[in-house]
Structure formats: structure tokens, C-alpha cells
Design an enzyme around this catalytic site. Structure first.
Site, PDB file in Angstrom:
ATOM      1  N   ALA A  10     -24.750  46.525  17.548  1.00  0.00           N
ATOM      2  CA  ALA A  10     -23.941  45.499  16.974  1.00  0.00           C
ATOM      3  C   ALA A  10     -24.019  43.750  17.403  1.00  0.00           C
ATOM      4  O   ALA A  10     -24.101  43.102  16.634  1.00  0.00           O
ATOM      5  CB  ALA A  10     -22.500  46.014  17.364  1.00  0.00           C
ATOM      6  N   SER A  38     -28.289  49.195  14.395  1.00  0.00           N
ATOM      7  CA  SER A  38     -27.185  48.776  13.458  1.00  0.00           C
ATOM      8  C   SER A  38     -26.508  49.987  12.740  1.00  0.00           C
ATOM      9  O   SER A  38     -26.295  50.160  11.711  1.00  0.00           O
ATOM     10  CB  SER A  38     -27.613  47.801  12.425  1.00  0.00           C
ATOM     11  OG  SER A  38     -27.545  46.530  13.049  1.00  0.00           O
ATOM     12  N   ALA A  40     -22.814  52.519  12.952  1.00  0.00           N
ATOM     13  CA  ALA A  40     -21.513  52.467  13.272  1.00  0.00           C
ATOM     14  C   ALA A  40     -20.928  53.777  14.316  1.00  0.00           C
ATOM     15  O   ALA A  40     -20.633  55.015  14.052  1.00  0.00           O
ATOM     16  CB  ALA A  40     -20.612  52.825  11.898  1.00  0.00           C
ATOM     17  N   CYS A  42     -18.546  53.890  15.945  1.00  0.00           N
ATOM     18  CA  CYS A  42     -16.956  54.448  15.760  1.00  0.00           C
ATOM     19  C   CYS A  42     -16.753  55.561  14.892  1.00  0.00           C
ATOM     20  O   CYS A  42     -15.778  55.968  14.755  1.00  0.00           O
ATOM     21  CB  CYS A  42     -16.094  53.203  15.395  1.00  0.00           C
ATOM     22  SG  CYS A  42     -15.999  51.955  16.778  1.00  0.00           S
ATOM     23  N   ASP A 275     -21.067  45.145  24.805  1.00  0.00           N
ATOM     24  CA  ASP A 275     -20.467  46.107  25.730  1.00  0.00           C
ATOM     25  C   ASP A 275     -21.122  46.007  27.132  1.00  0.00           C
ATOM     26  O   ASP A 275     -20.674  46.782  28.114  1.00  0.00           O
ATOM     27  CB  ASP A 275     -20.520  47.689  25.325  1.00  0.00           C
ATOM     28  CG  ASP A 275     -19.689  47.918  24.095  1.00  0.00           C
ATOM     29  OD1 ASP A 275     -18.976  46.907  23.555  1.00  0.00           O
ATOM     30  OD2 ASP A 275     -20.094  48.902  23.665  1.00  0.00           O
ATOM     31  N   TRP A 426      13.875  42.429   6.248  1.00  0.00           N
ATOM     32  CA  TRP A 426      13.377  41.957   7.745  1.00  0.00           C
ATOM     33  C   TRP A 426      12.296  42.884   8.060  1.00  0.00           C
ATOM     34  O   TRP A 426      12.625  44.266   8.164  1.00  0.00           O
ATOM     35  CB  TRP A 426      14.691  42.056   8.658  1.00  0.00           C
ATOM     36  CG  TRP A 426      15.451  40.724   8.539  1.00  0.00           C
ATOM     37  CD1 TRP A 426      16.692  40.535   8.052  1.00  0.00           C
ATOM     38  CD2 TRP A 426      15.287  39.447   9.184  1.00  0.00           C
ATOM     39  NE1 TRP A 426      17.251  39.675   8.104  1.00  0.00           N
ATOM     40  CE2 TRP A 426      16.468  38.763   8.711  1.00  0.00           C
ATOM     41  CE3 TRP A 426      14.294  38.927   9.801  1.00  0.00           C
ATOM     42  CZ2 TRP A 426      16.556  37.391   9.059  1.00  0.00           C
ATOM     43  CZ3 TRP A 426      14.494  37.668  10.117  1.00  0.00           C
ATOM     44  CH2 TRP A 426      15.572  36.724   9.852  1.00  0.00           C
ATOM     45  N   ARG A 434      14.405  40.529  17.448  1.00  0.00           N
ATOM     46  CA  ARG A 434      15.824  39.859  17.454  1.00  0.00           C
ATOM     47  C   ARG A 434      16.673  40.620  18.549  1.00  0.00           C
ATOM     48  O   ARG A 434      17.774  40.286  18.817  1.00  0.00           O
ATOM     49  CB  ARG A 434      16.317  40.276  15.853  1.00  0.00           C
ATOM     50  CG  ARG A 434      15.920  39.138  14.989  1.00  0.00           C
ATOM     51  CD  ARG A 434      16.220  39.454  13.744  1.00  0.00           C
ATOM     52  NE  ARG A 434      17.509  39.880  13.352  1.00  0.00           N
ATOM     53  CZ  ARG A 434      18.110  40.231  12.190  1.00  0.00           C
ATOM     54  NH1 ARG A 434      17.372  40.365  11.172  1.00  0.00           N
ATOM     55  NH2 ARG A 434      19.382  40.599  12.076  1.00  0.00           N
TER      56      ARG A 434
END
Length: 436
Positions: A10, A38, A40, A42, A275, A426, A434
Site C-alpha cells: 500500500a 499491491s 488488499a 483487509c 505500518d 434529527w 443534544r
């Protein structure tokens, strides 16, 4: 300009692509100790679970793509064993290269303690595609009982994916909860999800040895012995920086390379990213070490831009992460209560459980939100979220708010999207704010 990058994943390849784009005369050499570029990392748990069919699906760009399309001298099976900053050279068993600018992007490796039996067949860590291939081969054998040592993100993801393959899964955790980055009372929701899905949890026990003759057969803790046909060790990682010791490059206590906002080390023309390096934490206001793919890609990009002569700073992290655990999504950003206390940061907390969209619209699910804030100013310090739907949307809003130093009142003032299938008038984040 002769650029050398150590590491082909990465951070390293993000930097390499920036150098190629910004310096058309660059000579770029990348040195990768393995065979894969390169990919992944994860996605590896989902390869094990069968959601992804082929390891090649995890490869973003092949070695040949970097060589042919981008004219990068991308080398495999080149493990760097030393650096000579005075002579500006890096070397390994069969090579010796000089550089004008050097990037160290060697990532991290899984930590495996010196337990008796750690070298038995059936004992695994998971960090690379070869790791995943070995696991997949073994899962085709007579494997029923899987013991995962470690209850962090990798442990949780792998528990789900081993269970998807029909395995009996036990998680052994030395602490009294899974996922210690969350507050203990909130972690009870993770425990309930685990038990609902047949995951056995073993807390407050230290692994002392792995037993068996040739193949692992049991995990021995300080309190009991657990049967095991396969063991996955997932107790954290360590920066891959052993080879820089003695070079004069400054390291943090855990071995990560110290860098400034421009990814520069303390030595001229040497950079580090990903890392193997530190990351500046915007809320703690100090260097930290949170090794994630998001940080690695950003730091690598910043390093490449700076190396090619276009100054740009890395703005830091706020500690955002998310994980899927069966039907539950866990998200956090900023500080937990434990972290705030460790760093002496005053805080107050407010917690609410609210529907993720209009309660009258079908499919409303509870969303649990905890917000930490500074008592005097109301500035947001952190957030933890648990739910089955809508966690990711709120988490990213809160991470953005943290990045910009927003207060709880300013959260109320945000103009957020509303339609009954997606939200209430909301947003749950605003409703929680709030209540402070």
C-alpha cells in the site's frame, strides 16, 4: 533522480505512482521481499470465508503492470537486510543498490510469541496472500475445532469467517473483553453477538504453550487446555524495521520509524510511510501507531509527492475504524474512555440508543451511540457506535467532525440528509449530542 522504495504494497506503491506522475525522468526501483504487489490485506478474512473466490481478486495491480505500464523496476524476493545512509545504499543477500532518495515502506508483521509448539503444523498468522493460501489448504483437511488467540479486529473477522465454513470457533483473549479499543460496557454487545453465533469466548487467560506432536492438538493457557485442530494467532503486529537498527534512523519505543508531517525521517533523503512508521494523532496531539490500510495509502501518497519535490504535509489521523462482526457493525473514532484517561484528557460521555431511520418506516433498527466530549468547551473527543445498519454513515460524519475540531453544539447545527428510509428529521448523532 534515483528513487528506491523498500516494500511493494500500500504505502510503497502509492508513493511509487506519485513519483512516476510528478517526475517523468525518475528512475524508480521497488524492492519486495515476497512475490505479491499491491494486494488488499483487509480482504484476506473474506477469502478464507469464501466470499471471495480467488486470491487474484485482491490484487490491485500486478508486478507486470508496474513494470510494463509504469516503467517501475519492480523486484520480487528482494529482502533488504541493511541500509548505509552515508553511502546512500541499500543491500540484501544478492543485491546492493544506491539511491538519491529512499522510502521505507516495509509494513508490519504479525507478532508470534516464543511459545512452546509455535512451529507445529496448523499454527497460523494471517497477513499475506501466501498466509491465506496455507490456511485454505489446511481447511480442506480434517479441521473442526479452530482456536483464535486474540480478540481484536482480525480475531473477530476470522471468527465470523471460520464459522461461515462450519468450524467450531473459540476465541482466547488475555483481557476481560473482546475489542479493547471499545469501552468495556459496550463490548458486551460484541460478546452477545459472538455467543449468539456459537463462538466460545475465553477471557482473562494467558496462552502458555501449544501442544501436539507434529501438528497442533491443543492450546494450553494458565487455567485450562483447549482442543485445537487449527490455531490462528492474532494478537497484534510489530513494525518491520529490524533491518534499520544501527543505521541512525530514529525509532519509537515499539520500533516504528519516527517521521514528520512530510514523511521524512531524521536522516536526509530517507522517508518512511505506512505500518512501519508513526502517525500523528490529531486528538491526542502526539505521534501514535495505528496500522491501517487507510493510513498506509495516505502516507505513501504524501511521501511520493514530497520525494518528487512537491511539498505536502500529512494532516494526521483521528483513529477511525470499522468492522463487521456477523450482523453487527462496530465503529469508533477519536478517543475511548480508557484512552482519554491514559492521556489525562478530561471528558464527559453521553450514550443513546435510537432508530437508525424514521421509526415508523419499516425495518427500523436500534443504533447505539456514545460520544465523548471536553466538559468546558464541548469539543468532540471520540465516538463509538454499534448497530446493524447506519453505523458507517454516522461514523464518517463524526470522524469528519473530529478532524475539524467541532463541538457538540456544532454537531446539532449540521445539515444532514433526511428521508424516512435513511434518517429521522434529527439524525441520531444530533439527537445524542443534544443530550449532553
Amino acid at each position: 533522480m534515483n528513487y528506491v522504495i523498500i516494500g511493494g504494497d500500500a504505502a510503497g506503491m502509492s508513493a511509487a505512482m506519485q513519483i512516476v506522475r510528478h517526475d517523468p525522468t525518475a528512475s524508480v526501483t521497488t524492492l519486495e521481499m515476497g512475490d505479491d504487489y499491491s494486494y488488499a490485506q483487509c480482504g484476506l478474512p473474506y477469502l478464507i470465508g469464501g466470499l471471495i473466490d480467488d486470491p487474484d481478486q485482491l490484487v490491485a495491480r500486478t508486478v507486470e503492470t508496474f513494470r510494463r505500464k509504469y516503467k517501475i523496476d519492480a523486484r520480487t524476493r528482494h529482502e533488504v537486510t541493511g541500509i548505509d545512509p552515508t553511502a546512500r545504499r541499500v543491500f540484501g543477500e544478492h543485491f546492493d543498490l544506491t539511491y538519491d532518495k529512499l522510502l521505507i515502506a516495509t509494513g508490519a508483521r504479525p507478532f508470534l510469541p516464543s511459545w512452546e509448539g509455535k512451529s507445529l503444523d496448523g499454527v497460523h498468522t494471517l497477513k499475506t496472500i501466501p498466509d491465506a493460501r496455507r490456511l485454505l489448504r489446511e481447511l480442506k483437511q480434517d479441521v473442526d475445532n479452530v482456536v483464535i488467540i486474540g480478540g481484536g479486529y482480525i480475531g473477530l473477522e476470522m471468527a465470523e469467517n471460520f464459522a461461515a465454513r462450519g468450524k467450531q470457533v473459540t476465541i482466547v483473549e488475555r483481557n476481560s473483553q473482546l475489542a479493547t479499543i471499545f469501552d468495556p460496557d459496550l463490548a458486551e454487545h460484541i460478546h452477545a453477538e459472538a455467543e449468539k453465533n456459537g463462538i466460545k469466548l475465553v477471557f482473562d487467560q494467558e496462552v502458555q504453550a501449544l501442544g501436539g506432536t507434529k501438528r497442533v492438538e491443543e492450546v494450553v493457557t494458565d487455567k485450562q487446555t483447549l482442543p485445537a485442530d487449527l490455531v490462528l494467532v492474532a494478537i497484534g503486529v510489530r513494525p518491520n524495521t529490524d533491518f534499520v537498527k544501527g543505521s541512525g534512523i530514529e525509532l519509537s519505543e515499539n520500533g516504528a520509524i519516527k517521521v514528520n508531517a512530510f514523511m521524512e525521517t531524521n536522516l536526509a533523503s530517507i522517508y518512511a510511510a505506512g505500518d512501519c512508521a508513526t502517525q500523528y494523532h490529531r486528538i491526542k496531539e502526539r505521534d501514535d501507531y495505528i496500522p491501517l490500510g487507510t493510513h498506509a495509502n495516505k502516507q505513501g501518497r504524501i511521501a511520493g509527492i514530497n520525494m518528487s519535490g512537491r511539498p505536502r504535509s500529512f494532516k494526521g489521523i483521528v483513529g477511525t475504524s470499522i468492522v463487521k462482526f456477523f450482523s453487527l457493525t462496530l465503529g469508533r473514532t477519536g478517543l475511548s474512555k480508557r484512552e482519554a484517561e491514559q492521556h489525562g484528557i478530561p471528558y464527559q460521555a453521553v450514550t443513546a440508543e435510537l432508530p437508525q431511520h424514521a421509526s415508523y418506516y419499516p425495518g427500523a433498527e436500534k443504533l447505539l451511540i456514545r460520544l465523548l466530549y471536553q466538559p468546558n468547551t464541548g469539543q468532540l473527543l471520540g465516538a463509538q457506535l454499534f448497530g446493524r445498519d447506519g453505523v458507517d454513515k454516522r461514523l464518517d460524519v463524526l470522524a469528519t467532525a473530529l478532524y475539524h475540531g467541532m463541538t457538540m453544539q456544532e454537531l446539532e447545527d449540521l445539515d444532514l440528509a433526511y428521508a424516512p428510509p435513511y434518517n429521522g428529521v434529527w439524525d441520531p448523532v444530533q439527537q445524542t449530542a443534544r443530550r449532553k
